[in-house]
Design an enzyme around this catalytic site. Structure first.
Site, short mmCIF file in Angstrom:
data_model
loop_
_atom_site.label_atom_id
_atom_site.label_comp_id
_atom_site.label_asym_id
_atom_site.label_seq_id
_atom_site.Cartn_x
_atom_site.Cartn_y
_atom_site.Cartn_z
N HIS A 1 -4.20 5.44 5.28
CA HIS A 1 -4.10 6.84 4.86
C HIS A 1 -3.94 6.96 3.38
O HIS A 1 -3.89 7.98 2.82
CB HIS A 1 -2.95 7.52 5.59
N TYR B 1 0.77 -1.24 0.00
CA TYR B 1 0.00 0.00 0.00
C TYR B 1 0.80 1.29 0.00
O TYR B 1 0.24 2.34 -0.26
CB TYR B 1 -0.96 0.02 1.19
N GLY C 1 -1.60 3.49 -5.52
CA GLY C 1 -2.57 2.39 -5.51
C GLY C 1 -2.44 1.53 -4.28
O GLY C 1 -2.07 1.98 -3.22
#
EC number: 3.1.1.4
Length: 48
Positions: free
Chosen positions: A48, A28, A32
């Site tokens: 986040h 992450y 993307g």
């Protein structure tokens, strides 16, 4: 945003690794994201 991401990384690792090392980190951190986070830092990027 990426500026906040950079600030968070610098704070979390006390400057021990440059932020650019995390741009393609885990599932992450960076652009993307998908799959299962690999650790707490990756989980933070997912959130986040």
């Amino acid at each position: 945003n990426l500026v906040q991401f950079s600030n968070m990384i610098q704070c979390a690792n006390h400057g021990s690794r440059p932020t650019r090392h995390y741009v393609d980190y885990g599932c992450y951190c960076g652009w993307g994201g998908s799959g299962t986070p690999v650790d707490e830092l990756d989980r933070c990027c997912q959130t986040h």
